[in-house]
Design a protein around this motif. Structure first.
Motif, PDB file in Angstrom:
ATOM      1  N   ARG A 146       0.844  -1.209   0.000  1.00 34.03           N
ATOM      2  CA  ARG A 146       0.000   0.000   0.000  1.00 34.03           C
ATOM      3  C   ARG A 146       0.873   1.250   0.000  1.00 34.03           C
ATOM      4  NH1 ARG A 146      -3.188  -1.425   3.650  1.00 34.03           N
ATOM      5  NH2 ARG A 146      -4.927  -1.915   2.314  1.00 34.03           N
ATOM      6  N   VAL A 194       2.479   1.659  -3.462  1.00 32.85           N
ATOM      7  CA  VAL A 194       1.499   2.034  -4.489  1.00 32.85           C
ATOM      8  C   VAL A 194       1.118   3.502  -4.349  1.00 32.85           C
ATOM      9  CG1 VAL A 194      -0.879   1.649  -5.288  1.00 32.85           C
ATOM     10  CG2 VAL A 194       0.639  -0.303  -4.898  1.00 32.85           C
ATOM     11  N   THR A 195       0.982   3.991  -3.116  1.00 29.13           N
ATOM     12  CA  THR A 195       0.625   5.405  -2.934  1.00 29.13           C
ATOM     13  C   THR A 195       1.742   6.340  -3.398  1.00 29.13           C
ATOM     14  OG1 THR A 195       1.388   5.449  -0.638  1.00 29.13           O
ATOM     15  CG2 THR A 195      -0.948   4.962  -1.010  1.00 29.13           C
ATOM     16  N   GLU A 199      -0.759   8.997 -10.106  1.00 32.14           N
ATOM     17  CA  GLU A 199      -2.149   8.582 -10.340  1.00 32.14           C
ATOM     18  C   GLU A 199      -2.243   7.757 -11.628  1.00 32.14           C
ATOM     19  OE1 GLU A 199      -5.935   7.747  -9.718  1.00 32.14           O
ATOM     20  OE2 GLU A 199      -4.757   8.919  -8.281  1.00 32.14           O
ATOM     21  N   ASP A 226       0.097   5.873 -12.967  1.00 32.71           N
ATOM     22  CA  ASP A 226       0.661   4.538 -12.723  1.00 32.71           C
ATOM     23  C   ASP A 226      -0.310   3.671 -11.923  1.00 32.71           C
ATOM     24  OD1 ASP A 226       2.985   5.028 -14.114  1.00 32.71           O
ATOM     25  OD2 ASP A 226       4.209   5.436 -12.329  1.00 32.71           O
ATOM     26  N   ARG A 227      -0.951   4.254 -10.919  1.00 32.56           N
ATOM     27  CA  ARG A 227      -1.936   3.488 -10.127  1.00 32.56           C
ATOM     28  C   ARG A 227      -3.092   3.047 -11.010  1.00 32.56           C
ATOM     29  NH1 ARG A 227      -0.702   7.449  -6.153  1.00 32.56           N
ATOM     30  NH2 ARG A 227      -2.608   8.582  -6.636  1.00 32.56           N
ATOM     31  N   GLU A 247      -4.218  -0.788 -11.846  1.00 33.84           N
ATOM     32  CA  GLU A 247      -5.601  -1.224 -11.635  1.00 33.84           C
ATOM     33  C   GLU A 247      -6.203  -1.780 -12.923  1.00 33.84           C
ATOM     34  OE1 GLU A 247      -9.779   0.366  -9.677  1.00 33.84           O
ATOM     35  OE2 GLU A 247      -8.022   1.659  -9.681  1.00 33.84           O
TER      36      GLU A 247
END
Length: 151
Positions: free
Chosen positions: A116, A119-120, A124, A126-127, A131
């Protein structure tokens, strides 16, 4: 990237991520250090208490004698309990000990926090890309599983 490079690069990246996660999680874990196959067996037994050794071997795609060796190691370390199968006295059922459940819970909590956090730190975009890739990665895992299960 040429299409021919995708399979190799994907396999390398996924293996590298898994290796780095394991390395980071080993820090601060109580002894003894558990190998990957030991952790996989513990996780399987925790999700399917009472599983037989032969079924665990099939699920993990390992030889029965390899799983028996892992069971012996984990039993001696206090992480697994063997019990004679009441329906087949020749078979043993496997159960996680409270120590194993606690260690797995700690490991899963730390893994979740680690991933987590990383990922943060991504953008945005890349996230969103990660997903969007999840359904394809799940299909890839399913296909690999099916092919392994096949004739």
């Amino acid at each position: 990237m040429a299409t021919g490079d995708l399979p190799d690069e994907l396999a390398d990246v996924l293996a590298g991520i898994q290796r780095l996660i394991r390395r980071r999680l080993r820090r601060g874990l109580p002894a003894p250090r558990l190998r990957g196959a030991q952790v996989e067996l513990l996780r399987l037994v925790a999700t399917r208490p009472g599983i037989r050794v032969s079924a665990a071997a099939k699920e993990l795609y390992l030889a029965g004698n390899s799983v028996s060796t892992l069971v012996n190691q984990l039993s001696r370390a206090g992480y697994l309990r063997r019990q004679t199968d009441p329906t087949d006295r020749r078979s043993a059922q496997l159960f996680p000990t409270p120590v194993a459940r606690s260690r797995l819970h700690d490991w899963e909590t730390r893994r979740s926090a680690l991933v987590r956090e990383q990922v943060t730190r991504l953008t945005e975009a890349d996230r969103a890309a990660l997903e969007a890739a999840l359904p394809a990665l799940r299909r890839l895992a399913h296909n690999l599983h099916q092919q392994t299960e096949g004739p």
